[in-house]
Design a protein around this motif. Structure first.
Motif, PDB file in Angstrom:
ATOM      1  N   UNK A 193       9.265   9.493  -8.228  1.00 36.10           N
ATOM      2  CA  UNK A 193       8.431  10.587  -8.731  1.00 36.10           C
ATOM      3  C   UNK A 193       7.880  11.439  -7.587  1.00 36.10           C
ATOM      4  N   UNK A 194       7.457  10.788  -6.498  1.00 36.14           N
ATOM      5  CA  UNK A 194       6.979  11.566  -5.345  1.00 36.14           C
ATOM      6  C   UNK A 194       8.090  12.430  -4.775  1.00 36.14           C
ATOM      7  N   UNK A 195       9.302  11.843  -4.645  1.00 31.87           N
ATOM      8  CA  UNK A 195      10.424  12.604  -4.083  1.00 31.87           C
ATOM      9  C   UNK A 195      10.833  13.758  -4.988  1.00 31.87           C
ATOM     10  N   UNK A 196      10.495  13.675  -6.285  1.00 39.91           N
ATOM     11  CA  UNK A 196      10.791  14.774  -7.216  1.00 39.91           C
ATOM     12  C   UNK A 196       9.752  15.881  -7.138  1.00 39.91           C
ATOM     13  N   UNK A 197       8.738  15.710  -6.268  1.00 31.34           N
ATOM     14  CA  UNK A 197       7.744  16.756  -6.070  1.00 31.34           C
ATOM     15  C   UNK A 197       6.509  16.621  -6.948  1.00 31.34           C
ATOM     16  N   UNK A 198       6.356  15.489  -7.635  1.00 29.30           N
ATOM     17  CA  UNK A 198       5.195  15.318  -8.504  1.00 29.30           C
ATOM     18  C   UNK A 198       3.992  14.833  -7.705  1.00 29.30           C
ATOM     19  N   UNK A 199       2.809  15.111  -8.247  1.00 30.53           N
ATOM     20  CA  UNK A 199       1.548  14.763  -7.594  1.00 30.53           C
ATOM     21  C   UNK A 199       0.799  13.727  -8.421  1.00 30.53           C
ATOM     22  N   UNK A 256       9.451 -11.546 -20.568  1.00 31.82           N
ATOM     23  CA  UNK A 256      10.355 -10.408 -20.384  1.00 31.82           C
ATOM     24  C   UNK A 256      10.380 -10.048 -18.907  1.00 31.82           C
ATOM     25  N   UNK A 257      11.318  -9.200 -18.553  1.00 28.57           N
ATOM     26  CA  UNK A 257      11.249  -8.575 -17.236  1.00 28.57           C
ATOM     27  C   UNK A 257      10.007  -7.682 -17.183  1.00 28.57           C
ATOM     28  N   UNK A 258       9.420  -7.489 -16.006  1.00 24.41           N
ATOM     29  CA  UNK A 258       8.275  -6.585 -15.914  1.00 24.41           C
ATOM     30  C   UNK A 258       8.643  -5.172 -16.348  1.00 24.41           C
ATOM     31  N   UNK A 259       7.762  -4.559 -17.141  1.00 25.23           N
ATOM     32  CA  UNK A 259       7.872  -3.144 -17.475  1.00 25.23           C
ATOM     33  C   UNK A 259       6.991  -2.382 -16.490  1.00 25.23           C
ATOM     34  N   UNK A 260       7.607  -1.586 -15.650  1.00 25.21           N
ATOM     35  CA  UNK A 260       6.853  -0.805 -14.672  1.00 25.21           C
ATOM     36  C   UNK A 260       6.657   0.604 -15.214  1.00 25.21           C
ATOM     37  N   UNK A 261       5.394   0.997 -15.337  1.00 23.27           N
ATOM     38  CA  UNK A 261       5.024   2.327 -15.810  1.00 23.27           C
ATOM     39  C   UNK A 261       4.582   3.154 -14.615  1.00 23.27           C
ATOM     40  N   UNK A 262       5.196   4.330 -14.454  1.00 28.13           N
ATOM     41  CA  UNK A 262       4.835   5.213 -13.334  1.00 28.13           C
ATOM     42  C   UNK A 262       4.646   6.622 -13.880  1.00 28.13           C
ATOM     43  N   UNK A 263       3.696   7.328 -13.317  1.00 25.94           N
ATOM     44  CA  UNK A 263       3.361   8.655 -13.815  1.00 25.94           C
ATOM     45  C   UNK A 263       3.124   9.612 -12.653  1.00 25.94           C
ATOM     46  N   UNK A 264       3.404  10.880 -12.897  1.00 28.55           N
ATOM     47  CA  UNK A 264       3.168  11.918 -11.900  1.00 28.55           C
ATOM     48  C   UNK A 264       3.041  13.257 -12.589  1.00 28.55           C
ATOM     49  N   UNK A 265       2.357  14.189 -11.935  1.00 28.05           N
ATOM     50  CA  UNK A 265       2.027  15.493 -12.531  1.00 28.05           C
ATOM     51  C   UNK A 265       2.752  16.608 -11.781  1.00 28.05           C
ATOM     52  N   UNK A 266       3.320  17.533 -12.548  1.00 28.55           N
ATOM     53  CA  UNK A 266       3.956  18.690 -11.922  1.00 28.55           C
ATOM     54  C   UNK A 266       2.884  19.659 -11.416  1.00 28.55           C
ATOM     55  N   UNK A 267       2.976  20.071 -10.165  1.00 30.58           N
ATOM     56  CA  UNK A 267       1.956  20.991  -9.626  1.00 30.58           C
ATOM     57  C   UNK A 267       1.882  22.292 -10.423  1.00 30.58           C
TER      58      UNK A 267
END
Length: 267
Positions: A193-199, A256-267
């Protein structure tokens, strides 16, 4: 998420009868996690949401409750057979391939995908299209499993039934990897998400150690793939039957396998 069951397609095809059982179990396990994040991100009345790889109906319905009456939810999947019935009101259902088709028009305050990208061969392109669909200030919420981070079906491997369960789970992961699934994808989501430019990127992880829904999910999953487990020499019919009988006792403490939730905001 649904893909056609080709040599490199999704192993758990939505068109099989067990898919509805799996969707209900996944909703019971993970909807509270998903909507905890959706609510923390401030998704509410009048907002526009894109649910990618919707699979079952529970997440589109939950989003619709939050954005109604003036918002919109677009639910997309390659196979919309399990979501078609929820179309109407603020929910629009579209047949769509996130890695190949242009994003739905209009711009979104939230784009969400759960247990989708781990199965998509061109993950980078799918992610690019999801980011492109965000309005300025809009949130991307990605949730994916990381089976390599916690690979055991029975973390408490206390006896022969648990050892067999873990061996069959290893066979399932072998089948997934053979079809292009990235079994260590979940942990990469914050960086992606960071590499995609999200904040304002953040992430957490969740997995139940034991739950009745885990047993339901395991039973449906094994029934769906048993012909492949046996056909590829990863288990015998007798072992599969013995495992299903153990699952039915409710005493295996399935995780279960861990569910990883990640979030990011478009500038």
């Amino acid at each position: 998420m649904a893909e056609h069951d080709t040599e490199h397609g999704y192993l758990l095809d939505n068109r099989q009868s067990e898919a509805g059982i799996r969707f209900a179990a996944l909703a019971e396990l993970f909807d509270p996690v998903t909507f905890r994040h959706v609510d923390r991100l401030g998704i509410g009345a009048g907002m526009r949401c894109w649910e990618v790889g919707a699979g079952g109906a529970s997440v589109p319905r939950g989003l619709a409750e939050r954005v109604a009456p003036t918002g919109a939810v677009v639910a997309t999947d390659i196979d919309v057979s399990w979501t078609r019935d929820v179309a109407g009101g603020v929910i629009e259902v579209l047949s769509h391939d996130v890695a190949a088709d242009p994003p739905p028009p209009g711009g979104f305050d939230l784009v969400h995908a759960r247990l989708v990208l781990v199965h998509v061969a061109d993950r980078a392109e799918a992610l690019r299209r999801m980011v492109q669909a965000l309005r300025p200030g809009g949130w991307l919420l990605l949730e994916d499993a990381d089976p390599a981070l916690q690979p055991l079906l029975c973390p408490d491997e206390s006896g022969p039934e648990q050892r067999l369960a873990n061996r069959l789970r290893t066979g399932f992961r072998t089948l997934m990897a053979g079809r292009g699934a990235d079994l260590a994808y979940g942990r990469t989501l914050p960086r992606v998400l960071r590499e995609a430019g999200l904040e304002d990127v953040g992430a957490d992880a969740y997995f139940p150690i034991t739950s009745p829904a885990c047993a339901v999910l395991e039973d449906a999953t094994v029934r769906q793939i048993r012909h492949r487990l046996v056909g590829e020499g990863l288990a015998t019919d007798e072992e599969v039957d013995r495992h299903l009988a153990s699952v039915a006792t409710g005493r295996l403490d399935l995780a279960t396998a861990p569910l990883i939730s990640a979030w990011g905001r478009r500038p």
